[in-house]
Design a protein around this motif. Sequence first.
Motif, PDB file in Angstrom:
ATOM      1  N   ASP A 129      32.396  76.145 -26.328  1.00  0.00           N
ATOM      2  CA  ASP A 129      32.149  77.585 -26.304  1.00  0.00           C
ATOM      3  C   ASP A 129      33.495  78.308 -26.193  1.00  0.00           C
ATOM      4  O   ASP A 129      34.190  78.181 -25.184  1.00  0.00           O
ATOM      5  CB  ASP A 129      31.250  77.913 -25.099  1.00  0.00           C
ATOM      6  CG  ASP A 129      30.844  79.372 -25.036  1.00  0.00           C
ATOM      7  OD1 ASP A 129      31.464  80.211 -25.725  1.00  0.00           O
ATOM      8  OD2 ASP A 129      29.906  79.683 -24.264  1.00  0.00           O
TER       9      ASP A 129
ATOM     10  N   ARG B  70      33.128  75.015 -21.797  1.00  0.00           N
ATOM     11  CA  ARG B  70      33.754  76.305 -22.079  1.00  0.00           C
ATOM     12  C   ARG B  70      35.252  76.065 -22.226  1.00  0.00           C
ATOM     13  O   ARG B  70      35.888  75.480 -21.346  1.00  0.00           O
ATOM     14  CB  ARG B  70      33.486  77.303 -20.949  1.00  0.00           C
ATOM     15  CG  ARG B  70      32.015  77.635 -20.820  1.00  0.00           C
ATOM     16  CD  ARG B  70      31.725  78.775 -19.832  1.00  0.00           C
ATOM     17  NE  ARG B  70      30.276  78.962 -19.735  1.00  0.00           N
ATOM     18  CZ  ARG B  70      29.516  78.474 -18.760  1.00  0.00           C
ATOM     19  NH1 ARG B  70      30.069  77.798 -17.771  1.00  0.00           N
ATOM     20  NH2 ARG B  70      28.217  78.660 -18.768  1.00  0.00           N
TER      21      ARG B  70
ATOM     22  N   ASN C 146      26.009  92.480 -33.550  1.00  0.00           N
ATOM     23  CA  ASN C 146      26.456  92.555 -32.157  1.00  0.00           C
ATOM     24  C   ASN C 146      26.947  91.207 -31.640  1.00  0.00           C
ATOM     25  O   ASN C 146      27.698  91.134 -30.666  1.00  0.00           O
ATOM     26  CB  ASN C 146      25.317  93.043 -31.259  1.00  0.00           C
ATOM     27  CG  ASN C 146      25.169  94.554 -31.294  1.00  0.00           C
ATOM     28  OD1 ASN C 146      26.089  95.266 -31.713  1.00  0.00           O
ATOM     29  ND2 ASN C 146      24.028  95.050 -30.859  1.00  0.00           N
ATOM     30  N   LYS C 147      26.490  90.136 -32.238  1.00  0.00           N
ATOM     31  CA  LYS C 147      26.857  88.783 -31.795  1.00  0.00           C
ATOM     32  C   LYS C 147      27.886  88.145 -32.719  1.00  0.00           C
ATOM     33  O   LYS C 147      28.805  87.456 -32.264  1.00  0.00           O
ATOM     34  CB  LYS C 147      25.599  87.898 -31.786  1.00  0.00           C
ATOM     35  CG  LYS C 147      24.922  87.802 -30.441  1.00  0.00           C
ATOM     36  CD  LYS C 147      25.574  86.715 -29.607  1.00  0.00           C
ATOM     37  CE  LYS C 147      25.155  86.817 -28.167  1.00  0.00           C
ATOM     38  NZ  LYS C 147      26.230  86.412 -27.263  1.00  0.00           N
TER      39      LYS C 147
ATOM     40  N   LEU D 133      23.458  77.966 -34.605  1.00  0.00           N
ATOM     41  CA  LEU D 133      22.217  77.607 -33.909  1.00  0.00           C
ATOM     42  C   LEU D 133      21.035  77.573 -34.868  1.00  0.00           C
ATOM     43  O   LEU D 133      20.137  76.733 -34.734  1.00  0.00           O
ATOM     44  CB  LEU D 133      21.953  78.580 -32.752  1.00  0.00           C
ATOM     45  CG  LEU D 133      22.876  78.358 -31.560  1.00  0.00           C
ATOM     46  CD1 LEU D 133      22.748  79.503 -30.566  1.00  0.00           C
ATOM     47  CD2 LEU D 133      22.556  77.041 -30.870  1.00  0.00           C
TER      48      LEU D 133
ATOM     49  N   ILE E 167      31.561  77.032 -30.814  1.00  0.00           N
ATOM     50  CA  ILE E 167      30.493  78.025 -30.921  1.00  0.00           C
ATOM     51  C   ILE E 167      31.007  79.357 -30.384  1.00  0.00           C
ATOM     52  O   ILE E 167      31.642  79.411 -29.331  1.00  0.00           O
ATOM     53  CB  ILE E 167      29.191  77.577 -30.215  1.00  0.00           C
ATOM     54  CG1 ILE E 167      28.069  78.573 -30.520  1.00  0.00           C
ATOM     55  CG2 ILE E 167      29.371  77.380 -28.711  1.00  0.00           C
ATOM     56  CD1 ILE E 167      26.669  78.029 -30.283  1.00  0.00           C
ATOM     57  N   ALA E 168      30.772  80.423 -31.163  1.00  0.00           N
ATOM     58  CA  ALA E 168      31.161  81.778 -30.730  1.00  0.00           C
ATOM     59  C   ALA E 168      29.898  82.627 -30.722  1.00  0.00           C
ATOM     60  O   ALA E 168      29.111  82.559 -29.785  1.00  0.00           O
ATOM     61  CB  ALA E 168      32.236  82.323 -31.653  1.00  0.00           C
ATOM     62  N   GLY E 169      29.618  83.375 -31.785  1.00  0.00           N
ATOM     63  CA  GLY E 169      28.377  84.150 -31.850  1.00  0.00           C
ATOM     64  C   GLY E 169      27.165  83.225 -31.907  1.00  0.00           C
ATOM     65  O   GLY E 169      26.132  83.490 -31.298  1.00  0.00           O
ATOM     66  N   GLY E 170      27.305  82.158 -32.674  1.00  0.00           N
ATOM     67  CA  GLY E 170      26.228  81.159 -32.756  1.00  0.00           C
ATOM     68  C   GLY E 170      25.096  81.532 -33.693  1.00  0.00           C
ATOM     69  O   GLY E 170      24.158  80.751 -33.857  1.00  0.00           O
ATOM     70  N   THR E 171      25.162  82.701 -34.312  1.00  0.00           N
ATOM     71  CA  THR E 171      24.011  83.174 -35.095  1.00  0.00           C
ATOM     72  C   THR E 171      23.738  82.297 -36.313  1.00  0.00           C
ATOM     73  O   THR E 171      22.608  82.201 -36.762  1.00  0.00           O
ATOM     74  CB  THR E 171      24.192  84.629 -35.549  1.00  0.00           C
ATOM     75  OG1 THR E 171      25.452  84.747 -36.232  1.00  0.00           O
ATOM     76  CG2 THR E 171      24.169  85.576 -34.367  1.00  0.00           C
TER      77      THR E 171
ATOM     78  N   ASP F 182      31.932  95.798 -33.540  1.00  0.00           N
ATOM     79  CA  ASP F 182      33.154  96.422 -33.020  1.00  0.00           C
ATOM     80  C   ASP F 182      34.201  96.585 -34.113  1.00  0.00           C
ATOM     81  O   ASP F 182      34.948  97.563 -34.128  1.00  0.00           O
ATOM     82  CB  ASP F 182      33.720  95.589 -31.863  1.00  0.00           C
ATOM     83  CG  ASP F 182      32.766  95.575 -30.688  1.00  0.00           C
ATOM     84  OD1 ASP F 182      32.249  96.642 -30.345  1.00  0.00           O
ATOM     85  OD2 ASP F 182      32.514  94.487 -30.140  1.00  0.00           O
TER      86      ASP F 182
ATOM     87  N   TYR G 128      28.235  70.285 -23.508  1.00  0.00           N
ATOM     88  CA  TYR G 128      28.696  71.668 -23.645  1.00  0.00           C
ATOM     89  C   TYR G 128      29.872  71.915 -22.717  1.00  0.00           C
ATOM     90  O   TYR G 128      29.857  71.482 -21.568  1.00  0.00           O
ATOM     91  CB  TYR G 128      27.530  72.593 -23.284  1.00  0.00           C
ATOM     92  CG  TYR G 128      27.865  74.056 -23.116  1.00  0.00           C
ATOM     93  CD1 TYR G 128      27.905  74.911 -24.215  1.00  0.00           C
ATOM     94  CD2 TYR G 128      28.111  74.590 -21.845  1.00  0.00           C
ATOM     95  CE1 TYR G 128      28.192  76.259 -24.061  1.00  0.00           C
ATOM     96  CE2 TYR G 128      28.404  75.939 -21.679  1.00  0.00           C
ATOM     97  CZ  TYR G 128      28.439  76.770 -22.789  1.00  0.00           C
ATOM     98  OH  TYR G 128      28.731  78.090 -22.647  1.00  0.00           O
TER      99      TYR G 128
ATOM    100  N   ASN H 266      33.837  81.645 -26.411  1.00  0.00           N
ATOM    101  CA  ASN H 266      33.636  83.068 -26.110  1.00  0.00           C
ATOM    102  C   ASN H 266      34.513  83.591 -24.973  1.00  0.00           C
ATOM    103  O   ASN H 266      34.792  84.780 -24.916  1.00  0.00           O
ATOM    104  CB  ASN H 266      32.161  83.342 -25.801  1.00  0.00           C
ATOM    105  CG  ASN H 266      31.324  83.359 -27.061  1.00  0.00           C
ATOM    106  OD1 ASN H 266      31.451  84.253 -27.884  1.00  0.00           O
ATOM    107  ND2 ASN H 266      30.484  82.350 -27.226  1.00  0.00           N
TER     108      ASN H 266
END
Lengths: 316, 213
Positions: free
Chosen positions: A50, A8, A105-106, A35, A28-32, A77, A6, A52
């Motif tokens: 990552d 950043r 939100n993610k 993952l 990977i950003a939100g990851g929803t 947003d 991993y 983010n």
Amino acid sequence: MKAFTYERAASPAQAAEAAARKPGARFIAGGTNLLDLMKLEIETPQHLIDVNGLALDSIEATPEGGLRIGALVRNTDLAADRRVRRDYALLSRALLAGASGQLRNKATTAGNLLQRTRCPYFYDTNQPCNKRVPGSGCAAIGGFSRQLAVVGTSDACIASHPSDMAVAMRVLDATVETVRADGTERSIPLADFHKLPGNTPHRETALETGELITAVTLPKPLGGTHLYRKVRDRASYAFALVSVGAVIQRDGTGRIAVGGVAPKPWRMQAAEAELKNGAKAVTDRLFADAKPTSQNAFKVQLAERTLAAVLLEAKE
Amino acid sequence: MDSIGNPRITRRELLKTGAGVAAALAAPSVALARDKQDAAQPPVVSKVSFEINGKAETLELDTRTSLLDALREHLHLTGTKKGCDHGQCGACTVILDGRRINACLTLAVMHEGAKVTTIEGLGTPDKLHPMQAAFVKHDGYQCGYCTPGQICSAVAVLDEIKAGIPSLASDKLTARPRVNGDEIRERMSGNLCRCGAYSNIVDAITEVAGKRT
């Protein structure tokens, strides 16, 4: 889940370069979505980058009068942005029709475009799937296909694209901005971004190895009435059986795209030219080459009726 | 392992037994998936520091650890529940930097420096958060498994309405969203309750929002 290293990312260009250099790397950003797929070992990245921390989370006005939406702007947003609500209401409504409050939100703008199909055979690692294991076959054809695509499909894959947001962005003629592994930047019209499956359903987008989405740009507002109607098996928090995104002008002309029916948001200018002749004339064009299964043939008529409802609402 | 008939068995032990059975049943498909892969690389451990319910915590975690598993298995904050572990049920809802998220669908190592509020951080048995008190008053649960997620979500929902964030139930996108049953049901759709306590949950949230049902 497979183990992974991993890091950043320090900059978009550095992220793209690292993703191209390291075998099995994924952003990977939100990851929803990622993952979820990693837990099932459908996605098995050896290295996660990552993104983010990259400053790609603002929405700015463009000199052309449009908006430039950073890749990391969260769905919540984007839907709540004052300018989007006022000038691109279709986009707000499509976003709010997708997922749940927690996921929005993610989930990010770029990640939403890149989410994978929800075809049950893509998710079941015991079944053949040309998208997951190229050349293994397609269990969806002849299988449980009620949710899947009716047009733009191939003998190799009938997976549908799950995004609501992408349907709205297709209507709005959005452009995807990227940075490539060699540091060069380019713009890809959303119309060309998602690929039809053909014989290579595992190739889903125009992105090259390592290429990172940095923003999505919208041209100046279209005016007109913005509508997004989504039909699904429960009233909230479900993927579309059919959705219609539309911008209809006072003279009855306009733009429409249909979601839930194809491997990408389904829009044809020849079909839009039929808008004055009513919903059936439009969907006859849109679905002229449709090859539905016995289980999802209802989607063609459902799309016509959903569009009819949208056109009626536009007149109110 | 104790038998299920043993009266001394705790609920946690019973759940562990159940999970073991589920894992055994799932084993063939996992094995089959693994055969297709090259030899797995060894686990990677990474350090992460964040603030959980106002308390600074530093953990050394396998990079695969979800925020949910970090909370439950490493910090022993078991109020946050694991339901589906795939973002479909909302039982794992926590408030991360002021926003509700599914703790199962994010990695702990991605949240260096973040502030997380779990159900344990909202209130205590002696001093309940108003939303917790309202759930008790309105009987907003039956088995209680989804309740911590429902309450964390509900607290954030009222903040979202206050902040003017629209929902699909909002009539006009450009107007301030209102608190009503349609808004609450739409905004809470990411939290499933298989006991079906929904109407009482809506009543509890409505009361905390300062409205009469």
